[in-house]
Design a protein around this motif. Structure first.
Motif, PDB file in Angstrom:
ATOM      1  N   GLU A 116      45.800  41.843  34.812  1.00 13.19           N
ATOM      2  CA  GLU A 116      44.373  41.530  35.054  1.00 13.19           C
ATOM      3  C   GLU A 116      43.990  40.002  35.008  1.00 13.19           C
ATOM      4  OE1 GLU A 116      41.121  43.265  32.856  1.00 13.19           O
ATOM      5  OE2 GLU A 116      43.230  44.479  31.568  1.00 13.19           O
ATOM      6  N   HIS A 173      36.586  38.589  28.051  1.00 17.87           N
ATOM      7  CA  HIS A 173      36.421  39.814  27.158  1.00 17.87           C
ATOM      8  C   HIS A 173      36.444  38.629  26.074  1.00 17.87           C
ATOM      9  CE1 HIS A 173      38.020  43.684  28.358  1.00 17.87           C
ATOM     10  NE2 HIS A 173      38.745  42.397  28.757  1.00 17.87           N
ATOM     11  N   ASN A 193      40.590  38.712  33.776  1.00 11.73           N
ATOM     12  CA  ASN A 193      39.626  38.977  32.530  1.00 11.73           C
ATOM     13  C   ASN A 193      40.036  38.686  31.158  1.00 11.73           C
ATOM     14  OD1 ASN A 193      40.662  41.122  31.774  1.00 11.73           O
ATOM     15  ND2 ASN A 193      38.531  42.618  32.574  1.00 11.73           N
ATOM     16  N   HIS A 205      46.350  39.290  27.657  1.00 13.24           N
ATOM     17  CA  HIS A 205      46.300  40.589  28.241  1.00 13.24           C
ATOM     18  C   HIS A 205      45.866  40.436  29.352  1.00 13.24           C
ATOM     19  CE1 HIS A 205      42.619  43.224  28.842  1.00 13.24           C
ATOM     20  NE2 HIS A 205      41.567  42.809  29.291  1.00 13.24           N
TER      21      HIS A 205
END
Ligand code: ZN
Length: 138
Positions: A85, A91, A87, A81
């Protein structure tokens, strides 16, 4: 039937934090004037949670350690992911800590079990995020 809706805003200065939002939800319930019904409280972001548990600092530390074991923030490159980014862990933490809670309203009060409190779990902070409070009843 009466219906009430409010958004609570949070801007947590750290990446992760657990915040007891029970007083804010109680204030919403007072504003609603609803004596009997249901309160829904949900995070409006996919990297934050709303959950119910004990307001006890040892437990909150244990959550931090446990969640970091399950989904460590670093190394960022371990997650697919994280393309542009960082993060992915947030999630995953949100998934296990949950999106929302529902609490019964009885005689104008949140009808909690022993030691139950409502928390906002932030896993990717340093920006403004919202929690929805929806109350229905009479
Ligand atoms: Zn993301």
């Amino acid at each position: 039937m009466k219906s009430y809706r409010k958004e609570l805003w949070f801007n947590v200065p750290t990446r992760r934090a657990l915040i007891n939002i029970t007083p804010q939800v109680q204030k919403c319930l007072e504003e609603s004037g609803i004596e009997s019904g249901l309160v829904l409280v949900n995070a409006m972001h996919i990297t934050a949670s709303v959950f119910i548990n004990d307001d006890e600092s040892g437990l909150h530390h244990d959550y931090e350690v446990w969640l970091e074991k399950l989904a460590p923030h670093e190394p960022i490159s371990q997650y697919r992911h994280n393309k542009g980014e960082d993060n992915a862990d947030a999630h995953l933490k949100r998934q296990i800590m949950g999106r929302e809670v529902v609490v019964a309203v009885t005689e104008g009060e949140l009808d909690f079990g022993t030691w139950e409190q409502i928390f906002y779990g932030e896993f990717d902070g340093k920006r403004s995020k919202r929690v929805l409070v929806k109350i229905i009843g009479e």
